[in-house]
Design a protein around this motif. Structure first.
Motif, PDB file in Angstrom:
ATOM      1  N   VAL A 160       0.749  -1.018   0.724  1.00 15.94           N
ATOM      2  CA  VAL A 160       0.601  -0.552  -0.014  1.00 15.94           C
ATOM      3  C   VAL A 160       0.721   1.356  -0.251  1.00 15.94           C
ATOM      4  O   VAL A 160       1.640   1.429   0.963  1.00 15.94           O
ATOM      5  CB  VAL A 160      -0.736   0.076   1.179  1.00 15.94           C
ATOM      6  N   PRO A 161       0.472   2.169  -0.777  1.00 14.39           N
ATOM      7  CA  PRO A 161       1.964   3.431  -0.570  1.00 14.39           C
ATOM      8  C   PRO A 161       1.136   4.127   0.348  1.00 14.39           C
ATOM      9  O   PRO A 161       0.092   4.016   1.340  1.00 14.39           O
ATOM     10  CB  PRO A 161       0.972   4.521  -1.969  1.00 14.39           C
ATOM     11  N   PRO A 162       2.127   4.953   0.616  1.00 17.25           N
ATOM     12  CA  PRO A 162       3.229   5.566   0.344  1.00 17.25           C
ATOM     13  C   PRO A 162       4.102   4.408   0.381  1.00 17.25           C
ATOM     14  O   PRO A 162       4.136   4.044   1.089  1.00 17.25           O
ATOM     15  CB  PRO A 162       3.743   6.892   0.756  1.00 17.25           C
ATOM     16  N   TYR A 163       5.655   4.388  -0.478  1.00 23.12           N
ATOM     17  CA  TYR A 163       7.220   4.202  -0.936  1.00 23.12           C
ATOM     18  C   TYR A 163       8.056   5.095  -0.805  1.00 23.12           C
ATOM     19  O   TYR A 163       7.401   6.559  -0.940  1.00 23.12           O
ATOM     20  CB  TYR A 163       7.375   3.215  -1.583  1.00 23.12           C
ATOM     21  N   PHE A 164       8.926   5.002   0.065  1.00 20.09           N
ATOM     22  CA  PHE A 164       9.376   6.417   0.275  1.00 20.09           C
ATOM     23  C   PHE A 164      11.155   6.049  -0.475  1.00 20.09           C
ATOM     24  O   PHE A 164      11.559   6.139  -0.637  1.00 20.09           O
ATOM     25  CB  PHE A 164       9.908   7.380   1.956  1.00 20.09           C
ATOM     26  N   PRO A 165      10.603   6.606  -1.351  1.00 25.59           N
ATOM     27  CA  PRO A 165      11.925   7.263  -2.453  1.00 25.59           C
ATOM     28  C   PRO A 165      12.910   8.615  -2.201  1.00 25.59           C
ATOM     29  O   PRO A 165      12.200   9.524  -1.522  1.00 25.59           O
ATOM     30  CB  PRO A 165      11.499   7.550  -4.156  1.00 25.59           C
ATOM     31  N   GLN A 166      14.268   8.219  -2.257  1.00 24.84           N
ATOM     32  CA  GLN A 166      15.351   9.460  -2.459  1.00 24.84           C
ATOM     33  C   GLN A 166      15.525  10.540  -3.354  1.00 24.84           C
ATOM     34  O   GLN A 166      14.820  10.212  -4.735  1.00 24.84           O
ATOM     35  CB  GLN A 166      16.258   9.185  -1.524  1.00 24.84           C
ATOM     36  N   ALA A 167      16.203  11.620  -2.830  1.00 27.02           N
ATOM     37  CA  ALA A 167      15.755  12.054  -3.913  1.00 27.02           C
ATOM     38  C   ALA A 167      16.482  13.736  -3.674  1.00 27.02           C
ATOM     39  O   ALA A 167      17.156  13.656  -2.705  1.00 27.02           O
ATOM     40  CB  ALA A 167      14.140  12.938  -4.085  1.00 27.02           C
ATOM     41  N   THR A 168      16.640  14.565  -4.211  1.00 25.44           N
ATOM     42  CA  THR A 168      18.157  15.626  -3.925  1.00 25.44           C
ATOM     43  C   THR A 168      17.034  17.395  -3.843  1.00 25.44           C
ATOM     44  O   THR A 168      16.491  17.488  -4.995  1.00 25.44           O
ATOM     45  CB  THR A 168      18.936  15.365  -5.085  1.00 25.44           C
ATOM     46  N   TYR A 169      16.784  17.573  -2.652  1.00 21.99           N
ATOM     47  CA  TYR A 169      15.952  19.003  -2.825  1.00 21.99           C
ATOM     48  C   TYR A 169      17.262  20.537  -3.138  1.00 21.99           C
ATOM     49  O   TYR A 169      18.157  20.228  -2.358  1.00 21.99           O
ATOM     50  CB  TYR A 169      15.502  19.544  -1.665  1.00 21.99           C
ATOM     51  N   TYR A 170      16.749  21.458  -2.908  1.00 28.31           N
ATOM     52  CA  TYR A 170      17.812  22.711  -3.557  1.00 28.31           C
ATOM     53  C   TYR A 170      17.090  23.721  -3.331  1.00 28.31           C
ATOM     54  O   TYR A 170      15.285  24.045  -3.237  1.00 28.31           O
ATOM     55  CB  TYR A 170      17.909  22.839  -4.761  1.00 28.31           C
ATOM     56  N   ASN A 171      17.512  25.024  -3.056  1.00 25.54           N
ATOM     57  CA  ASN A 171      16.713  26.127  -2.052  1.00 25.54           C
ATOM     58  C   ASN A 171      17.311  26.765  -3.629  1.00 25.54           C
ATOM     59  O   ASN A 171      18.465  27.658  -3.299  1.00 25.54           O
ATOM     60  CB  ASN A 171      17.240  26.504  -1.021  1.00 25.54           C
ATOM     61  N   LYS A 172      15.779  27.265  -3.947  1.00 33.22           N
ATOM     62  CA  LYS A 172      15.752  27.652  -5.667  1.00 33.22           C
ATOM     63  C   LYS A 172      16.881  28.987  -5.365  1.00 33.22           C
ATOM     64  O   LYS A 172      17.509  30.168  -5.847  1.00 33.22           O
ATOM     65  CB  LYS A 172      14.576  28.122  -6.751  1.00 33.22           C
ATOM     66  N   ASP A 173      16.315  30.097  -4.158  1.00 33.16           N
ATOM     67  CA  ASP A 173      16.262  31.148  -3.786  1.00 33.16           C
ATOM     68  C   ASP A 173      17.848  31.616  -3.533  1.00 33.16           C
ATOM     69  O   ASP A 173      18.756  32.613  -4.080  1.00 33.16           O
ATOM     70  CB  ASP A 173      15.827  32.083  -2.515  1.00 33.16           C
ATOM     71  N   LEU A 174      18.808  30.372  -3.322  1.00 30.33           N
ATOM     72  CA  LEU A 174      20.357  30.553  -2.762  1.00 30.33           C
ATOM     73  C   LEU A 174      20.449  30.716  -3.628  1.00 30.33           C
ATOM     74  O   LEU A 174      22.094  31.102  -4.024  1.00 30.33           O
ATOM     75  CB  LEU A 174      20.651  29.594  -1.308  1.00 30.33           C
ATOM     76  N   PHE A 175      20.457  29.164  -4.698  1.00 32.01           N
ATOM     77  CA  PHE A 175      20.577  29.057  -5.745  1.00 32.01           C
ATOM     78  C   PHE A 175      21.125  30.859  -6.853  1.00 32.01           C
ATOM     79  O   PHE A 175      21.960  31.388  -7.815  1.00 32.01           O
ATOM     80  CB  PHE A 175      19.784  28.055  -6.910  1.00 32.01           C
ATOM     81  N   ASP A 176      19.622  31.204  -6.626  1.00 26.36           N
ATOM     82  CA  ASP A 176      19.659  32.316  -8.006  1.00 26.36           C
ATOM     83  C   ASP A 176      20.532  33.230  -7.300  1.00 26.36           C
ATOM     84  O   ASP A 176      21.025  34.560  -7.513  1.00 26.36           O
ATOM     85  CB  ASP A 176      18.026  33.119  -7.831  1.00 26.36           C
ATOM     86  N   LYS A 177      21.234  33.448  -5.412  1.00 25.40           N
ATOM     87  CA  LYS A 177      21.347  34.240  -5.335  1.00 25.40           C
ATOM     88  C   LYS A 177      22.700  34.359  -5.670  1.00 25.40           C
ATOM     89  O   LYS A 177      23.599  34.997  -6.220  1.00 25.40           O
ATOM     90  CB  LYS A 177      20.946  34.672  -3.910  1.00 25.40           C
ATOM     91  N   PHE A 178      23.308  33.321  -5.431  1.00 21.90           N
ATOM     92  CA  PHE A 178      24.887  33.322  -5.802  1.00 21.90           C
ATOM     93  C   PHE A 178      25.318  33.079  -7.177  1.00 21.90           C
ATOM     94  O   PHE A 178      26.330  32.746  -7.970  1.00 21.90           O
ATOM     95  CB  PHE A 178      25.260  32.557  -5.069  1.00 21.90           C
ATOM     96  N   GLY A 179      24.493  33.251  -8.577  1.00 24.32           N
ATOM     97  CA  GLY A 179      24.538  33.246  -9.628  1.00 24.32           C
ATOM     98  C   GLY A 179      24.932  30.974 -10.174  1.00 24.32           C
ATOM     99  O   GLY A 179      25.544  31.502 -11.054  1.00 24.32           O
ATOM    100  N   VAL A 180      24.106  30.485  -9.111  1.00 20.72           N
ATOM    101  CA  VAL A 180      24.444  29.143  -9.375  1.00 20.72           C
ATOM    102  C   VAL A 180      23.445  28.440 -10.409  1.00 20.72           C
ATOM    103  O   VAL A 180      22.386  28.314  -9.952  1.00 20.72           O
ATOM    104  CB  VAL A 180      25.306  28.727  -8.257  1.00 20.72           C
ATOM    105  N   ALA A 181      24.083  27.491 -11.513  1.00 25.50           N
ATOM    106  CA  ALA A 181      23.035  27.082 -12.204  1.00 25.50           C
ATOM    107  C   ALA A 181      22.278  25.173 -11.195  1.00 25.50           C
ATOM    108  O   ALA A 181      22.925  25.271 -10.739  1.00 25.50           O
ATOM    109  CB  ALA A 181      22.941  26.572 -13.827  1.00 25.50           C
TER     110      ALA A 181
END
Length: 444
Positions: A160-181
């Motif tokens: 029965v759902p859910p199962y728990f898959p792994q993922a990579t999260y990222y903070n978009k504001d910080l990437f924007d702040k430092f100009g990193v793709a």
């Protein structure tokens, strides 16, 4: 002639015969003054009864939101008594009071202690055969895991759902702040490490960390499907491979200013502060990121040489007890709760499906106000990794919580520089052996 056309023709013949008999006075006391009669037989109402469903960790509200409407519609004669494990109503309490549920939400880590040890387990194979139920509709690793865990080849539950898959999260504001793709699907650990170095910096007196993780589930739910306790031994399974996993994760915490939190639970929440660029963690509907953190996600990183799989923690299972007087009805309810329709609705809520159905998987989160704005297909980028091998059913083992605690807490100590990897793994091995001896003594 097609099957439907044949059915229609047969129905017309039967109806014509019925009308002729009525017209000839063949009806016995059922005709009206006009000579017509109602030939439709009313379906006999089904006898009402109560179905008791027991779970641990799923609130009644969540159960109702996901399943109640389906069950009420398909089984209007059934009263559902829902019991969530709590004080005075654990499975041990219910068994002692001889109030054993009909359906139990089990899971592999507690399949023995929370189900089989009470001698209430039931092999659903005969019901699968009776109802011609297609178990191939499930993702194979989830079905294989419970069959393997049971130790006899029996089917003690359906995933029965859910199962728990792994993922990579990222903070978009910080990437924007430092100009990193932004990070991308399909990245390797090495690429993620280079990105974490770019994102770790001090700006305006504030320290910005490039990376955080839930160290316990990152290590436990590894792509190698490497267990903590050796399934065939007494200590740590394959220290060399564990050393590789530790080294891979440790390097992120050796980046200057990317200091790990004091314990695994705090490190798990570090991303929520808004000053961390990246996080590896489960996709989990119970993982709540504050609204002020502008996040998105991509696929979990892979090792340069593979495998191209996604680490995951397996699902729970709907199981039936051998004491139930309503086994057929319980199985019918389980089929309804695991139907394509139910799992489609779950998937749209953001709950990953246990079915190997890409059409259901790809709508993940579409009806959720938060997930619908995220790159949820990152979850489907790789297939789920195989389950972690377990000790044979009936063999004395070390509780999962103990094993996980050893891994998570010891890694934090390594990341803090309090001990090296070899020392840490040797201590884990020794503690597992001692814990196993304690469990053996209890079992005597």
């Amino acid at each position: 002639m097609g099957g439907n056309a044949m059915k229609v023709k047969a129905g017309l013949v039967a109806l014509t015969f019925s009308v002729l008999v009525t017209a000839c006075g063949g009806g016995q006391g059922g005709g009206s003054a006009s000579g017509s009669t109602d030939t439709k037989k009313e379906e006999k109402p089904k006898d009402p009864y109560t179905m008791v469903i027991f779970t641990a960790g799923v609130s009644e509200k969540e159960f109702n939101d996901r399943f109640s409407e389906t069950l009420k519609t398909k089984f209007p004669h059934v009263t559902i008594e829902y019991i969530m494990s709590g004080k005075g109503q654990t499975i041990a309490d219910l068994v002692a009071a001889n109030k054993i549920p009909d359906i139990i939400r089990t899971d592999v880590p507690t399949l023995q202690t929370g189900y089989m040890d009470y001698k209430i387990h039931y092999d659903m194979s005969e019901l699968v055969k009776k109802y011609k139920y297609d178990t191939n509709r499930f993702t194979k690793v989830f079905l294989d895991e419970i069959i393997d865990a049971g130790g006899t080849g029996a089917l003690y539950g359906l995933p029965v759902p859910p199962y728990f898959p792994q993922a990579t999260y990222y903070n978009k504001d910080l990437f924007d702040k430092f100009g990193v793709a932004y990070p991308k699907n399909g990245m390797t650990w090495d690429e993620l490490y280079e990105l974490a170095k770019k994102m770790t910096r001090t700006d305006g007196g504030t320290v910005y960390r490039g990376f955080s993780a839930n160290p316990t589930n990152t290590l436990r739910d590894n792509v190698l499907s490497l267990p903590i306790l050796d399934p065939k031994g007494t200590g740590l399974a394959d220290s060399a491979k564990w050393s590789t996993l530790y080294q891979n994760l440790l390097r992120f915490y050796q980046i200057p200013n990317n200091t790990i939190e004091a314990n695994p639970s705090l490190e798990d929440k570090a991303f929520n502060k808004g000053n961390v660029g990246l996080m590896t963690n489960q996709h989990n509907i119970y993982l709540v990121i504050p609204p002020e953190v502008n996040w998105d996600l991509v696929s979990y990183p892979k090792f340069k040489d593979g495998p191209d799989l996604m680490p995951q923690r397996g699902p729970a299972y709907w199981s039936i007890t051998n004491t139930s007087k309503h086994k057929d009805e319980a199985f019918e309810m389980i089929m309804a709760m695991l139907s394509d329709e139910s799992q489609l609705a779950d998937s749209k809520r953001g709950i990953p499906t246990t079915l190997n159905n890409p059409e259901i998987a790809k709508v993940l989160g579409q009806s959720d106000p938060i997930y619908s704005k995220k790159n949820m297909n990152a979850i489907n980028y790789y297939k789920p990794a195989n389950y972690t091998p377990k000790r044979k059913m009936g063999e004395v083992t070390v509780p999962g919580a103990t094993q996980q605690g050893l891994i998570g807490n010891t890694f934090v100590e390594v990341a803090q520089g309090k001990k090296d990897i070899n020392t840490a793994l040797r201590e884990i091995d020794e503690k597992l052996k001692a814990a196993l001896e304690e469990e053996k003594a209890k079992a005597k």
